[in-house]
Design a protein around this motif. Sequence first.
Motif, mmCIF file in Angstrom:
data_model
loop_
_atom_site.group_PDB
_atom_site.id
_atom_site.type_symbol
_atom_site.label_atom_id
_atom_site.label_comp_id
_atom_site.label_asym_id
_atom_site.label_seq_id
_atom_site.Cartn_x
_atom_site.Cartn_y
_atom_site.Cartn_z
ATOM 1 N N MET A 1 36.282 44.319 39.983
ATOM 2 C CA MET A 1 36.138 43.057 39.290
ATOM 3 C C MET A 1 36.206 43.273 37.776
ATOM 4 S SD MET A 1 33.209 40.280 39.719
ATOM 5 C CE MET A 1 32.920 39.103 38.469
ATOM 6 N N LEU A 2 35.547 44.315 37.287
ATOM 7 C CA LEU A 2 35.596 44.571 35.844
ATOM 8 C C LEU A 2 36.998 44.926 35.386
ATOM 9 C CD1 LEU A 2 32.285 46.521 35.275
ATOM 10 C CD2 LEU A 2 32.793 44.172 34.666
ATOM 11 N N ARG A 3 37.755 45.569 36.262
ATOM 12 C CA ARG A 3 39.137 45.900 35.925
ATOM 13 C C ARG A 3 39.954 44.617 35.760
ATOM 14 N NH1 ARG A 3 42.262 50.196 39.437
ATOM 15 N NH2 ARG A 3 41.429 51.585 37.862
ATOM 16 N N THR A 4 39.715 43.630 36.622
ATOM 17 C CA THR A 4 40.425 42.356 36.519
ATOM 18 C C THR A 4 40.069 41.646 35.222
ATOM 19 O OG1 THR A 4 40.315 42.177 38.919
ATOM 20 C CG2 THR A 4 40.881 40.195 37.712
ATOM 21 N N VAL A 5 38.811 41.640 34.854
ATOM 22 C CA VAL A 5 38.381 41.010 33.608
ATOM 23 C C VAL A 5 39.008 41.726 32.419
ATOM 24 C CG1 VAL A 5 36.391 40.544 32.137
ATOM 25 C CG2 VAL A 5 36.235 40.129 34.587
ATOM 26 N N ARG A 6 39.010 43.050 32.468
ATOM 27 C CA ARG A 6 39.596 43.816 31.368
ATOM 28 C C ARG A 6 41.091 43.530 31.235
ATOM 29 N NH1 ARG A 6 38.960 49.616 32.558
ATOM 30 N NH2 ARG A 6 40.929 49.318 33.623
ATOM 31 N N ASP A 7 41.791 43.430 32.364
ATOM 32 C CA ASP A 7 43.219 43.125 32.318
ATOM 33 C C ASP A 7 43.475 41.720 31.774
ATOM 34 O OD1 ASP A 7 43.736 45.622 33.337
ATOM 35 O OD2 ASP A 7 43.974 44.914 35.421
ATOM 36 N N GLN A 8 42.634 40.766 32.147
ATOM 37 C CA GLN A 8 42.799 39.399 31.636
ATOM 38 C C GLN A 8 42.556 39.338 30.131
ATOM 39 O OE1 GLN A 8 43.770 36.522 33.127
ATOM 40 N NE2 GLN A 8 44.256 37.738 34.936
ATOM 41 N N VAL A 9 41.570 40.087 29.649
ATOM 42 C CA VAL A 9 41.279 40.094 28.210
ATOM 43 C C VAL A 9 42.416 40.744 27.435
ATOM 44 C CG1 VAL A 9 39.733 41.070 26.466
ATOM 45 C CG2 VAL A 9 38.778 39.967 28.476
ATOM 46 N N ARG A 10 43.026 41.768 28.014
ATOM 47 C CA ARG A 10 44.161 42.403 27.334
ATOM 48 C C ARG A 10 45.357 41.463 27.250
ATOM 49 N NH1 ARG A 10 44.227 48.583 29.652
ATOM 50 N NH2 ARG A 10 42.368 49.249 28.522
#
Length: 81
Positions: A1-10
């Motif tokens: 889930m944190l990976r998805t959030v990080r990708d969205q922020v990028r």
Amino acid sequence: MLRTVRDQVRKHPGLVPQFFFICLGMSGAFLYLFRLARGPHVTWRKSSNPEPWNDLSPTYQYKFVAINTDYKNLKKDGPDF
């Protein structure tokens, strides 16, 4: 889930303030609920003190914000239990 959030922020850096304020609101709500759970009218152990609100003095300010009430000049109206 944190990976998805990080990708969205990028991909969308404009989401950073939104995530910040969502986390700030959630932490504020948690702290307020924690404050309510430790109030003078809440009993977690009924065997030691089933009615803790009877031990409060009339000058105890139990409200979060008291605009028109001066708690220093209040007197107890009822009997002692």
